[in-house]
Design an enzyme around this catalytic site. Sequence first.
Site, PDB file in Angstrom:
ATOM      1  CG  ASP A  19      -1.988  -1.013   1.233  1.00  0.00           C
ATOM      2  OD1 ASP A  19      -1.863  -1.992   0.479  1.00  0.00           O
ATOM      3  OD2 ASP A  19      -2.950  -0.860   2.004  1.00  0.00           O
TER       4      ASP A  19
HETATM    5  N1  DQQ Z   1      -4.232  -3.023   3.287  1.00  0.00           N
HETATM    6  C1  DQQ Z   1      -5.461  -2.895   2.570  1.00  0.00           C
HETATM    7  C2  DQQ Z   1      -6.064  -1.654   3.126  1.00  0.00           C
HETATM    8  C3  DQQ Z   1      -5.605  -1.660   4.550  1.00  0.00           C
HETATM    9  C4  DQQ Z   1      -4.245  -2.143   4.422  1.00  0.00           C
HETATM   10  C5  DQQ Z   1      -5.236  -2.872   1.111  1.00  0.00           C
HETATM   11  C6  DQQ Z   1      -3.592  -2.736   5.590  1.00  0.00           C
HETATM   12  O1  DQQ Z   1      -7.432  -1.607   3.081  1.00  0.00           O
HETATM   13  O2  DQQ Z   1      -5.708  -0.402   5.170  1.00  0.00           O
HETATM   14  O3  DQQ Z   1      -4.144  -3.633   0.707  1.00  0.00           O
HETATM   15  O4  DQQ Z   1      -2.201  -2.865   5.295  1.00  0.00           O
END
Ligand code: DQQ
Length: 419
Positions: A19
Site C-alpha cells: 500500500d
Molecule cells: N491493506 C489494505 C487496506 C488496509 C491495508 C489494502 C492494511 O485496506 O488499510 O491492501 O495494510
Amino acid sequence: MNDPHRPRYHFVSGNWMNDPKPFYWSGEYHIFFQYHPGGAVEGDKHWGHAISPDLLRWQTLPVALAPTPQSPDARGCWTGCVVRGERQFHVLYTGVDNFHPLHQQQCLASSDDLIRWEKFAGNPVLATPPAGFGDCFRDPQAWREGGEWLCAIGSEQPAGRGGAVLLYRSDDLRCWEYLHPLFLADRQTGHDCECPDFFPLGSHHVLLTSRGRVWWHLGEYRNRRFARKQFGACDEPLFYAAKTLLDGQGRRLLFGWIRESRPVEEQKRAGWSGALSLPRLLSLRPDGSLGFAPAPELESLRGPRQRFGAQRLRGTCWLDGAQGDALELRVKFAASSAKRYGVSVRCSPDLAVRADICGGSELRVFVDRSIIEAFVDGRTCRTIRIYPDRDDARGVALFADEGEAVVESVDLWEMNVPH
Ligand code: DQQ
C-alpha cells in the site's frame, strides 16, 4: 541483496511492504507505505517512508509511524493519506487495535518535516462508521475543498451489494462529520472499496478503489457526490492498493503495490516482499477513459538502443541478440489475425521458461528481474511476476499463435540501475 529476483530499478524496502501512499512536496517525491520491520511477511503494520528527487533514486527514511501499545493503533497503522495543512503536514490513517473482530478507527498524526510524526493525543478522530454499512471502514483520503477538509473513507454496502465510499467533512482534521456516500459502487468492482483516492483530472473526476484489483471510475463530481460515467481496471491483481500524487508540474502520478506470487517461505528467506510499481502518468483519453503512461523520467535509465524492423510473424521468433533481465521494450504491431500474439521476455533457450505479454498495438514492457510491468496501448497495464530458477532465462521473443501478426518495429533498451 543477492536474490536474483530482487528488482534493480523498482523500489523495494526490504522486509514486508504494501500500500504506497505517495506525496509530493517542494521538489521531492515521498512514498509512505505499509511496512513490517519484523520480516518479509505480513505483520504489525508500520508506515515506512522513502524519498526521491527524480522518481528513480529512492532513499529509505526512518519509519514514520509505529503502532502504540494500548492505543487505537495498537495492532497496526493501516493505510491513509498525507496532506499539507496551514503550518504542518498531517497523516490520516486507520488504526487497528483488534483483528477478530476487526476494529478500525481513523487516527491523526502531524509533522513539521514529514520525518518525525506525532500522533494526536485525542485519537481516534473517528471511532465508528455510520449505521447501515458493512465491515470495511478504512483508508481515509482527505483533501481541501471550499475552505474545509473533506475525506473519503473506504466502506461497503450491506449484504454484499458492493463497495461504498463515505464522505466526511471537518474544519480541523480532528472533528469529523459524516455527510453521505460520495459513491456507491456495484458488485462488479468488489464487495468493498479499499484505498479510495479521489481527484480532478481534466474536465472530470477520478475515483480509484481497490478490491481484487485496482479500479478506476471516471465521472462528474457535483454537490459533493460522484456520478460515474465509465470504469475499468487499472491492471491485474498483482498490482494493488494504488494511489496518486500531484507533483510540481501538475502531473497526476499513480503508484501501486506490486505483490509477490512466490511462496511465503521463499519470500521470508529472500528477506523482502513487495515492491513499488513504476510511476504511471495518468491522463484523460479522448474517449473519456483513463490513460496510463510510464513517467518520462524512466527514459533516463535507458542504455543503448537495439532496433528490430518490420516482420511477419507466425509461431515464436527470437529477437536475435536481445538479452537481459532489466530491459525496456517498445513493440508495435501493425495488424494481427492470430488468436494470441505478443512478446515473451525472460525466456530460457528452450522456452520452458517465459513470460508472455499478449495483445495490443503498442506494448511498452519493463522487465526488472521478477517484475514485468507492461503498458498496453496506453489504456491499461499488465503486471506479472516470474521467478525463474535458471539464470539463462534472459531471452526475448515475439509470438503469434494460430494466425499471423505483422510487427512494425521493436525497440529495446537495457535499463541501468539508478544511482
Ligand atoms: N491493506 C489494505 C487496506 C488496509 C491495508 C489494502 C492494511 O485496506 O488499510 O491492501 O495494510
